[in-house]
Design a protein around this motif. Structure first.
Motif, PDB file in Angstrom:
ATOM      1  N   LYS A  57      16.971  65.532  86.706  1.00 57.61           N
ATOM      2  CA  LYS A  57      16.443  64.771  85.570  1.00 57.61           C
ATOM      3  C   LYS A  57      15.056  64.221  85.877  1.00 57.61           C
ATOM      4  O   LYS A  57      14.226  64.070  84.981  1.00 57.61           O
ATOM      5  CB  LYS A  57      17.404  63.622  85.209  1.00 57.61           C
ATOM      6  N   ALA A  58      14.798  63.931  87.145  1.00 57.85           N
ATOM      7  CA  ALA A  58      13.481  63.428  87.542  1.00 57.85           C
ATOM      8  C   ALA A  58      12.522  64.567  87.872  1.00 57.85           C
ATOM      9  O   ALA A  58      11.306  64.455  87.644  1.00 57.85           O
ATOM     10  CB  ALA A  58      13.627  62.504  88.758  1.00 57.85           C
ATOM     11  N   LEU A  59      13.054  65.663  88.381  1.00 50.69           N
ATOM     12  CA  LEU A  59      12.201  66.761  88.837  1.00 50.69           C
ATOM     13  C   LEU A  59      11.721  67.672  87.711  1.00 50.69           C
ATOM     14  O   LEU A  59      10.588  68.162  87.750  1.00 50.69           O
ATOM     15  CB  LEU A  59      12.956  67.593  89.879  1.00 50.69           C
ATOM     16  N   ILE A  60      12.557  67.928  86.718  1.00 50.53           N
ATOM     17  CA  ILE A  60      12.198  68.864  85.643  1.00 50.53           C
ATOM     18  C   ILE A  60      10.904  68.458  84.926  1.00 50.53           C
ATOM     19  O   ILE A  60      10.028  69.304  84.708  1.00 50.53           O
ATOM     20  CB  ILE A  60      13.355  69.025  84.641  1.00 50.53           C
ATOM     21  N   PRO A  61      10.723  67.185  84.547  1.00 45.10           N
ATOM     22  CA  PRO A  61       9.475  66.815  83.866  1.00 45.10           C
ATOM     23  C   PRO A  61       8.236  67.033  84.719  1.00 45.10           C
ATOM     24  O   PRO A  61       7.132  67.158  84.186  1.00 45.10           O
ATOM     25  CB  PRO A  61       9.673  65.320  83.558  1.00 45.10           C
ATOM     26  N   GLU A  62       8.391  67.080  86.050  1.00 49.20           N
ATOM     27  CA  GLU A  62       7.251  67.250  86.948  1.00 49.20           C
ATOM     28  C   GLU A  62       6.844  68.713  87.130  1.00 49.20           C
ATOM     29  O   GLU A  62       5.780  68.991  87.681  1.00 49.20           O
ATOM     30  CB  GLU A  62       7.578  66.637  88.321  1.00 49.20           C
ATOM     31  N   LEU A  63       7.694  69.653  86.678  1.00 49.72           N
ATOM     32  CA  LEU A  63       7.374  71.070  86.837  1.00 49.72           C
ATOM     33  C   LEU A  63       6.346  71.485  85.793  1.00 49.72           C
ATOM     34  O   LEU A  63       6.619  71.466  84.592  1.00 49.72           O
ATOM     35  CB  LEU A  63       8.649  71.910  86.703  1.00 49.72           C
ATOM     36  N   ASP A  64       5.180  71.856  86.249  1.00 47.78           N
ATOM     37  CA  ASP A  64       4.057  72.133  85.352  1.00 47.78           C
ATOM     38  C   ASP A  64       3.995  73.613  84.990  1.00 47.78           C
ATOM     39  O   ASP A  64       3.053  74.328  85.358  1.00 47.78           O
ATOM     40  CB  ASP A  64       2.749  71.688  86.017  1.00 47.78           C
ATOM     41  N   CYS A  65       5.022  74.090  84.290  1.00 49.90           N
ATOM     42  CA  CYS A  65       5.022  75.482  83.826  1.00 49.90           C
ATOM     43  C   CYS A  65       6.065  75.653  82.727  1.00 49.90           C
ATOM     44  O   CYS A  65       6.906  74.766  82.505  1.00 49.90           O
ATOM     45  CB  CYS A  65       5.305  76.449  84.978  1.00 49.90           C
ATOM     46  N   PHE A  66       5.985  76.777  82.044  1.00 54.49           N
ATOM     47  CA  PHE A  66       6.973  77.119  81.029  1.00 54.49           C
ATOM     48  C   PHE A  66       7.904  78.187  81.597  1.00 54.49           C
ATOM     49  O   PHE A  66       7.528  78.954  82.492  1.00 54.49           O
ATOM     50  CB  PHE A  66       6.290  77.629  79.761  1.00 54.49           C
ATOM     51  N   PHE A  67       9.120  78.229  81.096  1.00 59.94           N
ATOM     52  CA  PHE A  67      10.136  79.108  81.663  1.00 59.94           C
ATOM     53  C   PHE A  67      10.613  80.161  80.659  1.00 59.94           C
ATOM     54  O   PHE A  67      10.805  79.882  79.476  1.00 59.94           O
ATOM     55  CB  PHE A  67      11.322  78.285  82.159  1.00 59.94           C
ATOM     56  N   ASP A  68      10.813  81.360  81.177  1.00 60.76           N
ATOM     57  CA  ASP A  68      11.323  82.463  80.371  1.00 60.76           C
ATOM     58  C   ASP A  68      12.851  82.586  80.503  1.00 60.76           C
ATOM     59  O   ASP A  68      13.484  83.287  79.723  1.00 60.76           O
ATOM     60  CB  ASP A  68      10.689  83.779  80.835  1.00 60.76           C
ATOM     61  N   MET A  69      13.398  81.903  81.505  1.00 56.27           N
ATOM     62  CA  MET A  69      14.848  81.916  81.710  1.00 56.27           C
ATOM     63  C   MET A  69      15.256  80.640  82.433  1.00 56.27           C
ATOM     64  O   MET A  69      14.559  80.175  83.342  1.00 56.27           O
ATOM     65  CB  MET A  69      15.277  83.144  82.510  1.00 56.27           C
ATOM     66  N   VAL A  70      16.396  80.075  82.022  1.00 52.01           N
ATOM     67  CA  VAL A  70      16.951  78.882  82.656  1.00 52.01           C
ATOM     68  C   VAL A  70      18.439  79.102  82.874  1.00 52.01           C
ATOM     69  O   VAL A  70      19.140  79.601  81.990  1.00 52.01           O
ATOM     70  CB  VAL A  70      16.735  77.615  81.791  1.00 52.01           C
ATOM     71  N   PHE A  71      18.917  78.737  84.064  1.00 47.90           N
ATOM     72  CA  PHE A  71      20.351  78.787  84.362  1.00 47.90           C
ATOM     73  C   PHE A  71      20.800  77.392  84.769  1.00 47.90           C
ATOM     74  O   PHE A  71      20.324  76.831  85.754  1.00 47.90           O
ATOM     75  CB  PHE A  71      20.642  79.789  85.478  1.00 47.90           C
ATOM     76  N   MET A  72      21.720  76.811  83.985  1.00 46.10           N
ATOM     77  CA  MET A  72      22.239  75.471  84.247  1.00 46.10           C
ATOM     78  C   MET A  72      23.626  75.579  84.867  1.00 46.10           C
ATOM     79  O   MET A  72      24.553  76.113  84.253  1.00 46.10           O
ATOM     80  CB  MET A  72      22.315  74.669  82.938  1.00 46.10           C
ATOM     81  N   ASP A  73      23.761  75.027  86.072  1.00 47.77           N
ATOM     82  CA  ASP A  73      25.059  75.019  86.745  1.00 47.77           C
ATOM     83  C   ASP A  73      25.142  73.822  87.676  1.00 47.77           C
ATOM     84  O   ASP A  73      25.473  73.943  88.851  1.00 47.77           O
ATOM     85  CB  ASP A  73      25.266  76.339  87.522  1.00 47.77           C
ATOM     86  N   ALA A  74      24.828  72.654  87.127  1.00 47.65           N
ATOM     87  CA  ALA A  74      24.845  71.420  87.902  1.00 47.65           C
ATOM     88  C   ALA A  74      25.934  70.494  87.354  1.00 47.65           C
ATOM     89  O   ALA A  74      26.942  70.966  86.832  1.00 47.65           O
ATOM     90  CB  ALA A  74      23.465  70.771  87.846  1.00 47.65           C
ATOM     91  N   ASP A  75      25.750  69.187  87.495  1.00 49.86           N
ATOM     92  CA  ASP A  75      26.764  68.239  87.016  1.00 49.86           C
ATOM     93  C   ASP A  75      26.884  68.325  85.500  1.00 49.86           C
ATOM     94  O   ASP A  75      25.908  68.224  84.771  1.00 49.86           O
ATOM     95  CB  ASP A  75      26.415  66.815  87.451  1.00 49.86           C
ATOM     96  N   LYS A  76      28.110  68.514  85.049  1.00 53.17           N
ATOM     97  CA  LYS A  76      28.355  68.816  83.632  1.00 53.17           C
ATOM     98  C   LYS A  76      28.090  67.616  82.723  1.00 53.17           C
ATOM     99  O   LYS A  76      27.754  67.784  81.543  1.00 53.17           O
ATOM    100  CB  LYS A  76      29.793  69.301  83.445  1.00 53.17           C
ATOM    101  N   ALA A  77      28.230  66.411  83.259  1.00 58.18           N
ATOM    102  CA  ALA A  77      28.016  65.215  82.441  1.00 58.18           C
ATOM    103  C   ALA A  77      26.582  65.118  81.938  1.00 58.18           C
ATOM    104  O   ALA A  77      26.315  64.464  80.921  1.00 58.18           O
ATOM    105  CB  ALA A  77      28.374  63.963  83.248  1.00 58.18           C
ATOM    106  N   ASN A  78      25.654  65.784  82.624  1.00 56.50           N
ATOM    107  CA  ASN A  78      24.235  65.693  82.253  1.00 56.50           C
ATOM    108  C   ASN A  78      23.688  66.946  81.573  1.00 56.50           C
ATOM    109  O   ASN A  78      22.473  67.080  81.417  1.00 56.50           O
ATOM    110  CB  ASN A  78      23.396  65.381  83.491  1.00 56.50           C
ATOM    111  N   TYR A  79      24.555  67.852  81.159  1.00 55.30           N
ATOM    112  CA  TYR A  79      24.082  69.078  80.505  1.00 55.30           C
ATOM    113  C   TYR A  79      23.215  68.777  79.287  1.00 55.30           C
ATOM    114  O   TYR A  79      22.205  69.446  79.062  1.00 55.30           O
ATOM    115  CB  TYR A  79      25.277  69.954  80.097  1.00 55.30           C
TER     116      TYR A  79
END
Length: 214
Positions: free
Chosen positions: A119-141
């Motif tokens: 949640k803190a790191l994603i806003p700091e990534l300075d690029c756009f994504f063509d694919m995302v895979f989410m497989d972390a804590d489900k409460a924060n999906y």
């Protein structure tokens, strides 16, 4: 977790492309040394992730939840030339494990590992994504979805794992402490209501929500 008859599943795996030797070794060692090895994507789901990646040839991939790196390596198989996979893992105990396998792979220079709270790191990534895979804590999906949606290119693919949660999403009464089941039910509803994506909930293994950014 598996909703398909075991014999049918084995037949499907035997008639799907074989995983690499490195992935086989990773899968075995995960089951030998890591807690909750069922969290690994495995052969059939891994081949699906690889195929989707190869079909889209993404320049930038974001993975939320590295675990032991099996899905990371599958996704990397479809990277465009000079493409990059950013993967985020909170559990420091898994870092040495997945790094060892990344260094063995031909994608070692294309995988960038981030350690910490997504949640803190994603806003700091300075690029756009063509694919995302989410497989972390489900409460924060839902939080992850809100953070990555503005960072998706047109036509980008977002895949979320475990959205059926061993069938628990069918339960009407969710215990107060069960934030993961509640989070997944909210996420599935949120995706259905989001007009910026097209979606398909695929009942493979524990459920994959596949979205395409319009």
């Amino acid at each position: 977790m598996d909703f398909i008859d075991l014999k049918i599943l084995e037949y499907a795996e035997s008639h799907s492309q074989e995983e690499s030797q490195l992935l086989k070794e990773l899968y075995i060692e995960t089951h030998q040394k890591v807690l909750q090895p069922r969290m690994i994507s495995g052969h059939l789901q891994g081949r699906l992730l690889s195929l989707l990646s190869q079909l889209t040839r993404p320049k930038n991939i974001l993975e939320i939840g590295t675990y032991t790196g099996y899905a990371s390596l599958c996704l990397a198989e479809g990277l465009a030339e000079n493409g990059t996979l950013h993967t985020i893992e909170l559990n420091e105990e898994l870092i040495d494990f997945n790094q060892r396998y990344f260094q063995k792979s031909k994608f070692k220079n294309q995988i960038i590992c981030h350690h910490g709270d997504a949640k803190a790191l994603i806003p700091e990534l300075d690029c756009f994504f063509d694919m995302v895979f989410m497989d972390a804590d489900k409460a924060n999906y839902c939080h992850y979805f809100d953070l990555v949606l503005p960072k998706l290119t047109s036509g980008a693919i977002l895949i979320a794992d475990n959205v059926l949660w061993s069938g628990k999403v069918l339960e009407e009464e969710i215990p107060i402490k069960d934030s993961e089941t509640r989070g997944l039910k909210e996420f599935n509803k949120k995706v259905m209501a989001e007009k910026k994506v097209e979606n398909l909930l695929l009942p493979i293994r524990d459920g994959l929500m596949i979205c395409r950014k319009i």
